[in-house]
Scaffold this active site. Structure first.
Site, PDB file in Angstrom:
ATOM      1  N   GLU A 265      41.360  53.515  40.761  1.00  0.00           N
ATOM      2  CA  GLU A 265      40.081  52.797  40.574  1.00  0.00           C
ATOM      3  C   GLU A 265      40.161  51.577  41.487  1.00  0.00           C
ATOM      4  O   GLU A 265      40.815  50.591  41.158  1.00  0.00           O
ATOM      5  CB  GLU A 265      39.926  52.369  39.112  1.00  0.00           C
ATOM      6  N   CYS A 299      34.567  44.733  40.606  1.00  0.00           N
ATOM      7  CA  CYS A 299      34.654  45.792  41.614  1.00  0.00           C
ATOM      8  C   CYS A 299      33.299  46.362  41.974  1.00  0.00           C
ATOM      9  O   CYS A 299      33.076  46.768  43.109  1.00  0.00           O
ATOM     10  CB  CYS A 299      35.547  46.898  41.083  1.00  0.00           C
ATOM     11  N   GLU A 399      35.545  43.938  51.099  1.00  0.00           N
ATOM     12  CA  GLU A 399      35.382  43.399  49.750  1.00  0.00           C
ATOM     13  C   GLU A 399      35.925  41.972  49.718  1.00  0.00           C
ATOM     14  O   GLU A 399      37.088  41.741  50.054  1.00  0.00           O
ATOM     15  CB  GLU A 399      36.142  44.270  48.745  1.00  0.00           C
TER      16      GLU A 399
END
Ligand code: NAD
Length: 493
Positions: A265, A299, A399
């Site tokens: 993940e 996230c 990110e």
């Protein structure tokens, strides 16, 4: 860093149903990111501490009662854990605030969801189709026809190495522990060095239940060695990791040596596509939310806001107006605070690098970009909005994991879809429009694990996970439980 070590509690690992100091008695200080104070001393474990925990989990799986226990009993014990979490809600809340800098606005996800999900997994244990009859077959291997009955059995995958992260630490841990327990697995949790204490609090709760010793173990440490030991060990059947793409790739590579089941993940750079029928003032607070909600440390946050070119300036103005008027920055212990600190100084420095790169590459800094002047301690950053961002800039491709949003203008919907998919990530996406039928058509063209239309919620019964470099596998409800099973065929004549 203020060292108040003499006042703070020293924690131990939880192995085979007992508390154990790290070998050599080593500890390290866990910080409150808002005050920079040490809030606890966590065990700083070494490979041999991890080996002992793995051996305990292996023995509990191979020889213990847990994998064979009746589903009713398994469900009852998972419910005991959920009850324990409920009873210790105030303690959990306190730790979430001090250890993970969890603002009160995040508590529905950080605190309420994990408790609810644990109850859900208790329910699911008795509802899940562990055994499914499959159509019988008639076979003739040369000795005449024979009727073969057949079924599919979902066996527990075995010993699981669980490596959760720190941003929603209890949520992420429970999305692994809940289905692992429901499936009949045993486990070793290796918490993030930033948020070990919440996992040790969970161990305290587990210790009060009927869960057999060795099923649930927690080993903490600052270094990566203990994580590597978990991934390398031939005694571990599966790894479930939540964290960055870079670490996920290393884990997958190392796990391949023992052909482990690897569940990843990872990160995201999710687009928020605002269609031209939307009132930009109405959508501005939501569009700006990654610039403040949990300091952008999520996230699946929609950190790329895609807006029709003609509405770009109005949207940016409205987003800036919202964050400057309504976002209170400070210690998350204050329930009014919307924007707390980043988790550590090294992470703040990394976010500042991205802000500098945005400026260098020609994005317009509409607001923020610096450290709040009035907060001397803590790893705070201002809510930051970049306008007129191009999708090939670093701030749009990588990110950031900080309170930074990029607003990207687009010409038409085809271009919006192209920009949305032009990323190595594929975790989430959002579409805002009054035309829900059109949004459904668009949703199916987006390469992302979760698409929300006019807002969504945490993944309770739906699967959660990523396309592309956002990961492999799914968490959540029945889909999460699938990942902790091996499919067996059983045939009989
Ligand atoms: P990270 O990659 O820095 O992970 C660090 C963890 O991995 C630590 O526990 C560390 O000890 C361990 N580790 C490092 N190298 C290792 C190795 N070689 N073998 C085994 N373990 C090793 O990530 P982070 O800072 O903890 O988390 C932030 C990231 O998590 C972000 O990218 C975010 O998007 C992602 N995230 C994803 C989800 C999701 O569900 N997809 C949820 C929350 C956060």
């Amino acid at each position: 860093m203020t060292t108040t070590a003499e006042k703070v509690k020293t924690y131990q690992n939880y192995v085979d149903g007992e508390w154990a100091a790290a070998s050599g008695g080593k500890t390290y200080g866990v910080l409150n990111p808002a005050t920079e104070d040490v809030i606890g001393l966590a065990p700083d474990s070494a490979r041999d501490d991890m080996s002992r925990a793995i051996a305990a989990a292996r023995q509990a799986f191979d020889e213990g009662p847990w994998p064979q226990m009746s589903l009713r009993d398994r469900s009852r014990i998972i419910r005991q854990i959920a009850d324990g979490m409920n009873q210790r809600k105030d303690d959990i809340r306190q730790l979430l605030v001090s250890e993970a800098a969890a603002e009160y606005a995040t508590h529905p996800v950080n605190l309420e969801n994990p408790i609810q999900y644990m109850y859900d997994y208790a329910d699911l244990t008795v509802k899940y189709p562990f055994e499914e009859m499959v159509q019988p077959d008639v076979v003739d291997m040369g000795m005449g026809p024979r009727l073969i009955n057949q079924m599919v059995y979902r066996a527990p995958v075995g010993v699981c190495g669980l490596i959760p992260t720190w941003n929603f630490p209890l949520f992420v841990t429970i999305q692994k522990v809940g289905p692992a327990l429901a499936a009949g697995c045993t486990m070793v949790i290796k918490p993030s060095p930033y948020a070990p204490l919440i996992n040790l609090l969970l161990a305290e709760i587990v210790q009060q239940t009927d869960l057999p010793a060795g099923v649930f173990n927690v080993v903490c440490g600052e270094g990566v060695d203990i994580g590597s030991e978990l991934v390398d060990s031939p005694l571990v059947d599966k790894i479930s990791f939540t964290g960055s793409v870079a670490t996920g790739k290393k884990i997958m590579e190392a796990g391949a040596r023992t052909l482990k089941r690897i569940h990843l993940e990872l990160g995201g750079k999710s687009p928020n596509i605002i269609l031209d029928d939307m009132d930009v003032n109405a959508v501005a607070p939501g569009a700006a939310s990654p610039a403040f909600f949990h300091a952008g440390q999520g996230c699946v946050m929609t950190t790329r806001v895609l807006v029709p070119s003609e509405k770009h300036d109005n949207l940016v103005q409205s987003m800036v107006g919202f964050v400057s008027q309504f976002v209170k920055i400070g210690d998350p212990a204050d329930p009014q605070v919307l924007l707390g600190p980043l988790i550590r100084e090294e992470r703040r420095l990394k976010v500042e690098e991205y802000i500098a790169s945005g400026k260098e590459q020609g994005a317009e800094l509409a607001t923020g970009g610096g450290r709040p002047k009035d907060l001397a301690k803590g790893y705070f950053l201002e809510p930051t909005i970049f306008a007129n961002v191009k999708n090939d800039m670093r701030i749009a491709q990588e990110e950031i994991f900080g309170p930074v949003v990029s607003v990207i203008p687009y010409k038409d919907e085809e271009e919006a879809i192209r920009i949305a998919n032009d990323t190595r990530y594929g975790l989430g996406a959002s579409i805002l429009t009054t035309d829900v039928a059109k949004a459904h058509r668009m949703a199916k063209r987006l390469r992302a694990g979760t698409v929300t239309i006019n807002g969504g919620g945490p993944p309770r019964f739906v699967p959660f996970g990523g396309f592309k470099e956002s990961g492999i596998g799914r968490e959540g409800g029945k889909y999460g439980l699938d990942e902790y099973t091996e499919i067996m065929a059983i045939q009989w004549g």
